[in-house]
Design an enzyme around this catalytic site. Sequence first.
Site, PDB file in Angstrom:
ATOM      1  N   HIS A  20       0.849  -1.203   0.000  1.00 16.89           N
ATOM      2  CA  HIS A  20       0.000   0.000   0.000  1.00 16.89           C
ATOM      3  C   HIS A  20       0.875   1.241   0.000  1.00 16.89           C
ATOM      4  CE1 HIS A  20       0.867  -0.487   4.248  1.00 16.89           C
ATOM      5  NE2 HIS A  20       0.296   0.662   4.553  1.00 16.89           N
TER       6      HIS A  20
ATOM      7  N   HIS B 141       1.437   3.870   1.896  1.00 14.23           N
ATOM      8  CA  HIS B 141       2.032   4.594   3.034  1.00 14.23           C
ATOM      9  C   HIS B 141       3.548   4.648   2.907  1.00 14.23           C
ATOM     10  CE1 HIS B 141      -1.687   4.177   5.847  1.00 14.23           C
ATOM     11  NE2 HIS B 141      -1.768   5.206   5.030  1.00 14.23           N
TER      12      HIS B 141
ATOM     13  N   ASP C 136       6.049   4.552   4.845  1.00 12.01           N
ATOM     14  CA  ASP C 136       6.955   3.604   5.511  1.00 12.01           C
ATOM     15  C   ASP C 136       7.027   2.263   4.768  1.00 12.01           C
ATOM     16  OD1 ASP C 136       4.266   3.312   6.375  1.00 12.01           O
ATOM     17  OD2 ASP C 136       4.896   2.185   8.151  1.00 12.01           O
ATOM     18  N   HIS C 137       6.186   2.060   3.766  1.00 12.83           N
ATOM     19  CA  HIS C 137       6.251   0.860   2.925  1.00 12.83           C
ATOM     20  C   HIS C 137       6.742   1.171   1.510  1.00 12.83           C
ATOM     21  CE1 HIS C 137       3.954  -1.733   5.737  1.00 12.83           C
ATOM     22  NE2 HIS C 137       3.673  -0.543   6.202  1.00 12.83           N
TER      23      HIS C 137
HETATM   24 ZN   LIG Z   1       0.113   1.626   6.449  1.00  7.57          ZN
END
Ligand SMILES: [Zn+2]
Length: 273
Positions: free
Chosen positions: A74, A76, A78-79
């Site tokens: 996804h 976000h 941090d990914h």
């Molecule tokens: Zn997330």
Amino acid sequence: MRRTVDLEPQVARVLAPNPGPMSLDGTNTYVVGEPGSGRALVVDPGPDDAAHLAAVEAALAARGAECVAVLVTHHHVDHAEAAAPWAAHFGVPVMAGSAAVAGPRGRVLEPGERLDLAGTTIGVVPTPGHTSDHLAFRLESGAVLVGDHVLGRGTSVVTHPEGDVLAYLESLRRVHDLGPSALYCGHGPELTEDPGAVLDFYLAHRAYREQQLLDALGRGAATVDELVATVYAEYPREVWPAAAQSTRATLDKLRAEGRVEGGVEGTEQVRLA
Ligand SMILES: [Zn+2]
């Protein structure tokens, strides 16, 4: 958590150096591929950090594999932050649930499609709820890479306004119905003991939070901030902003069901309908 761990013959986990109240120990990046194929995928590259890239490249080298694609659960940061730079670095496409993450040279994955990559087959499992573009990846072993759909400790957040509680519950049931052999989470340790029970707990936890909100409203109307302070009283304040998002998402569901009203604006009171 150790930084790099082999979880099964096809999978290594590399922990990124971005710990925090929401990212727990940090983001888990996964290197997935059939041993001996000479190829591997990188799933959820995480933060664009030189030391983390070096650790992932060491995991690839240990498997004698070159990266053939970067998959992302996804959008976000941090990914997904490292997705575009690392894909350019490796000369491979980004594959994700949204065009924004896949980018102009990447590929938007279709729910239910099967990817034949790195000597193995990966099932693309739609898991909207935490975010609208969230995907999980089912491996040949039966393990599922779940991103932020399920965390290795605590529970996940249904973000607001993007997330959706009903979609989230449906996604939990969808992963449950796959009968996963393990859940490899975006943050925290892997869940290898009775993953079905973990998913049941997540479903029960959502119902519990919903009931807590209804109970609090039964004692009188309140603002979202007051509801968070009541329901999450024993949690550190640093997680309250995330708790407020999950609370707003749950109120959206209850409002759609005609069970509460108000509270759409920040300072407005929420009351039982
Ligand atoms: Zn997330």
